[in-house]
Scaffold this active site. Structure first.
Site, PDB file in Angstrom:
ATOM      1  N   GLU A 178       0.823  -1.224   0.000  1.00 57.45           N
ATOM      2  CA  GLU A 178       0.000   0.000   0.000  1.00 57.45           C
ATOM      3  C   GLU A 178       0.851   1.266   0.000  1.00 57.45           C
ATOM      4  O   GLU A 178       0.642   2.184   0.784  1.00 57.45           O
ATOM      5  CB  GLU A 178      -0.985  -0.020   1.178  1.00 57.45           C
ATOM      6  CG  GLU A 178      -2.084  -1.057   0.998  1.00 57.45           C
ATOM      7  CD  GLU A 178      -3.240  -0.871   1.961  1.00 57.45           C
ATOM      8  OE1 GLU A 178      -3.478   0.269   2.404  1.00 57.45           O
ATOM      9  OE2 GLU A 178      -3.912  -1.864   2.266  1.00 57.45           O
ATOM     10  N   GLY A 179       1.804   1.310  -0.907  1.00 56.59           N
ATOM     11  CA  GLY A 179       2.722   2.443  -1.015  1.00 56.59           C
ATOM     12  C   GLY A 179       4.008   2.116  -0.294  1.00 56.59           C
ATOM     13  O   GLY A 179       4.103   2.306   0.915  1.00 56.59           O
TER      14      GLY A 179
END
EC number: 1.3.8.7
Length: 815
Positions: free
Chosen positions: A497-498
């Site tokens: 997620e990033g």
């Protein structure tokens, strides 16, 4: 007197900038001041003429627009960096919350204190005390990770039965509809027992079909899928990441082409989809696949636009051609994660989430929901895991003895223990504060990136500290190991997620500079629409903001913030003032960096990262102070507060110093150093004495220690090594006074080993009672259980044991 009057004028101008007095009132005050000095014959009335000439073009809006704003707008439009559609949608998505105050240079601390403290409802508390407690009891992490590579079937059934996958789904569809805070507390408790358990529950409650359907789905889609998701009849996954596009999710090569095709014997409008995804959690067992792809409409069946952009659709995995089932093997933390593929698969156009009208709106949908999910799931998993590790390692450091003393009393051990205690307190504060914003209806995109990065980053470092303290106890895997799986799995949270490198280098400040700045977003919007009036308002507001930040930075640097406002008068007062100073520094250096580097700042990732570090540390410090406020300002917790804020102040100042040392324009950097550090650096890292206090807090039971581990599963059940360590800690502490008395009677320090034998002999000699003997024996059993490690049959560890063939009987030849 003339010199003094000029100095007074400069001070007056500085005060006007410091307090951000508007341009018209400031001009009036300057004119009155000049007229008063002229009337007193200290200055000539002719001084008013040049002042009026200077001020008129600034206060007469039409003149100001033509002389300044219109030319500036043309220049701004020519140098404004190009922005992709995905970048623009990422910036436009979500909202700005408390991080905006910190970025703008003058935080409103009363506003922070007035944010409501998140609370659990009676229903949420009952769920945590009941089903969550039971799920934790059922989870045997060694069995899950080593023997099954999955949750056991009975635990899967229990999670579905109790609707663990429906925490975000509204009650009208059969969900639990829990608050963000309740979701965070559930995940923290689960993460302290099993990372796989927390991930399995967290992902469906984060970015996925359930969240997207509730926000964007058609009524038909909601009514069909949401009740089935709530009951666990459907297992969802969401496929975004491709082999060619990891962090650069906007570059996904997966495609869909709008066309007519046959579906269930009829010709319908639909899409032909081709995708190749990987790293997709729950994909191997999913029944419904959320899919992100780039949609095109070459035949104009939906409208005039050919390249519609990123689109999200729901695909039942039983659809012919959908490939699922294979698994990745992430770092011995085998949660259900794997690839999914499809080649030229036709599905109806109604499979798009929200229907055909949402074609091309997928990226906006994703980033809006991601800002919420990313702010809850990953920070909660990292924080919950560390909270349990902190309790376990604190107990272990007290129980484990070397050189006749608890290792927790050794200064070399106190140092990492302090970092574990301090980071646990800070991470829990940061993860809790963002849930307050989400519960208030905010979607803080920048703040979710900050919390995701720093909780996973600090969590990883703290688990490494715990592994160093545990030594062989942490290295040897088995049911009794409470730290190794967290150590192994920490990079997962860092990556997903990033990825954290991307998040720090590009996202936190890259989005923060635009979203959190009070004027840049308005300037960009005005430039895109070529609106001179809007640009004029934003530009001159921006110039006043820069002047204010410069004056505030210099004055607060001279006083180390002492004259700035604070909401409290106790021992934390100076922290608020020091944060006021750093906030002003950030506001100034952000504007200077954008002004000097312009569009190239996007490529100056280390400059951007350091500015993001300052913003992040401001948030972590303010979250720590907010937690202290919300928990009733317990003085016993002050060492944790001191450590958390002092560490953040030190790291923020270090980032400031590194930024100025590496700024590409040395002249500007030198000038800024004079403004920001007029008396040099002032902050120090937490002291050895403070570290000692934190190390002791983590080892000795107290109300403060209980708050560090609040909400975790600490029951001493069979498969909960942290709970067993907690029980052992109490047993050892109960035995110590007896052991100390016997040592005193013996005239020497007796070793704190073989306490059962000591009890036997002391009881026989009448030195202790039967109850005391039982305490010593119980402490010895608990001590040995705590320090021993697991051992296995030689053949038990091989995944595929080699079957040895019978050796051929060797014949001995005669000589």
């Amino acid at each position: 007197m003339i010199v003094l009057s000029i100095i007074a004028l400069l001070v007056l101008i500085s005060v006007l900038f410091y307090h951000r007095v508007n341009l018209y009132l400031s001009s009036l005050i300057l004119l009155v001041y000049t007229a008063a000095l002229s009337a007193s014959q200290l200055w000539s009335f002719w001084v008013l003429l040049p002042l009026v000439i200077m001020l008129l073009p600034l206060i007469l809006t039409p003149l100001r627009k033509s002389l300044f704003s219109a030319p500036a707008l043309r220049i701004f439009r020519s140098v404004m960096p190009a922005m992709s559609r995905t970048e623009k949608e990422a910036i436009d998505a979500g909202t700005t919350w408390w991080e905006g105050d910190l970025f703008r240079g003058a935080p409103d601390w009363k506003k922070l204190h007035n944010y409501p403290k998140p609370q659990l409802t009676a229903e949420e508390q009952a769920f945590i005390d009941g089903p969550v407690e039971e799920a934790c009891r059922m989870a045997n992490d060694f069995q899950i990770t080593h023997e099954l590579a999955d949750l056991p079937p009975e635990l899967w059934d229990y999670l579905k039965e109790k609707r663990f996958f429906a925490m975000i789904i509204k009650k009208e569809y059969g969900g639990l509809e829990f608050s963000a805070y309740a979701q965070a507390r559930v995940l923290q408790k689960l993460a302290g027992v099993s990372g796989i358990l927390a991930i399995t529950v967290g992902v469906p409650n984060s970015l996925g079909p359930g969240e997207l359907l509730q926000h964007y789905g058609t009524e038909e889609q909601k009514n069909h899928y949401l009740p089935r998701l709530a009951r666990g009849d459907e297992i969802p996954c969401f496929a975004l990441t491709s082999p060619e596009a990891g962090s650069d999710a906007g570059a996904i090569p997966d495609v869909g082409i709008v066309c007519m095709g046959e579906w269930q014997g009829k010709q319908v409008l639909g899409m032909r989809l081709t995708w190749n995804k990987r790293y997709i959690t729950l994909a191997p067992i999913a029944t419904v696949l959320g899919l992100a792809f780039k949609l095109s409409d070459p035949e104009h069946l939906l409208g005039d636009t050919v390249d519609l952009g990123i689109t999200c659709a729901l695909i039942p995995t039983h659809t012919p051609g959908v490939e699922i089932g294979h698994r990745h093997f992430p770092l011995n933390i085998p949660f259900q994660n794997g690839p999914t593929r499809g080649n030229d698969i036709f599905v109806p156009i109604d499979y798009i989430i929200g229907g055909p009208q949402m074609a091309g709106q997928g990226w906006r949908m994703l980033v809006e929901c991601l800002s919420v999910g990313r702010g809850i799931t990953l920070p909660s998993n990292a924080t919950g895991s560390l909270k349990s590790v902190a309790m376990g390692i604190g107990a272990y450091a007290y129980i484990r003895r070397q050189f006749k003393i608890s290792i927790g009393k050794m200064e070399g051990i106190e140092e990492p223990l302090a970092r574990i205690a301090g980071n646990t307190y800070v991470m829990d504060a940061a993860a809790t504060l963002i849930t307050s914003g989400i519960m208030m209806g905010e979607k803080p995109a920048v703040l979710s990136a900050i919390v995701k990065y720093h909780c996973t980053h600090r969590g990883q470092r703290a688990v490494m500290d715990a592994m160093d303290i545990a030594g062989g106890k942490g290295i040897c895997l088995g049911p009794a190991n409470f730290v190794a799986r967290g150590y192994q799995g920490a990079p997962i949270g860092i990556t997903v997620e990033g990825a954290n490198i991307l998040t720090r280098s590009m996202i936190i400040f890259g989005q923060g500079a635009i979203r959190c700045h009070p004027f840049v977003l308005d300037e960009m919007a005005a430039a895109q629409s070529n609106d001179v009036a809007a640009f004029d308002k934003a530009l001159f507001g921006h110039l006043g903001h820069v002047g204010s930040s410069m004056v505030r930075s210099f004055w607060l640097g001279l006083t180390n913030g002492r004259t700035s406002a604070t909401p409290v008068k106790d021992s934390t007062r100076r922290y608020y003032q020091q944060l006021n100073r750093l906030s002003a520094n950030l506001a100034l250096l952000s504007d200077v960096s954008m002004g000097v580097l312009g569009g190239s700042l996007k490529r100056r990732e280390r400059i951007s990262a350091r500015l993001g570090d300052i913003l992040s540390q401001l948030y972590l410090a303010s979250a720590t102070l907010k937690r202290y406020e919300d928990e009733g300002r317990q003085k016993e917790d002050l060492p944790l507060v001191h450590w958390g804020v002092q560490d953040a102040l030190y790291q923020a100042e270090q980032a400031l110093d590194d930024l100025l040392r590496n700024f590409p324009n040395s002249v500007i950097a030198g000038l800024m150093r004079v403004v920001v550090f007029p008396l040099g650096r002032v902050h120090r890292a937490p002291s050895d004495h403070l570290d000692h206090q934190l190390a002791q807090l983590l080892q000795v039971p107290s109300a403060t220690r209980s708050r560090i581990g609040r909400g975790q599963y600490l029951t001493p059940s069979e498969f909960n090594p942290v709970g067993l360590l907690e029980a052992a800690l109490l047993d050892v502490i109960a035995a110590e006074p007896i052991h100390k008395r016997l040592s005193k009677e013996a005239g020497k320090s007796l070793p704190f080993t073989r306490l059962d034998q000591l009890a036997k002999h002391a009881l026989a000699e009448g030195k202790i009672s039967a109850e005391e003997a039982a305490l010593l024996t119980k402490a010895e059993n608990s001590r040995l259980r705590s320090i021993n490690v697991d051992e296995f049959d030689a053949s038990a560890l091989a995944a595929n044991p080699v079957v040895k063939k019978p050796a051929k009987q060797q014949q001995t030849e005669a000589a």
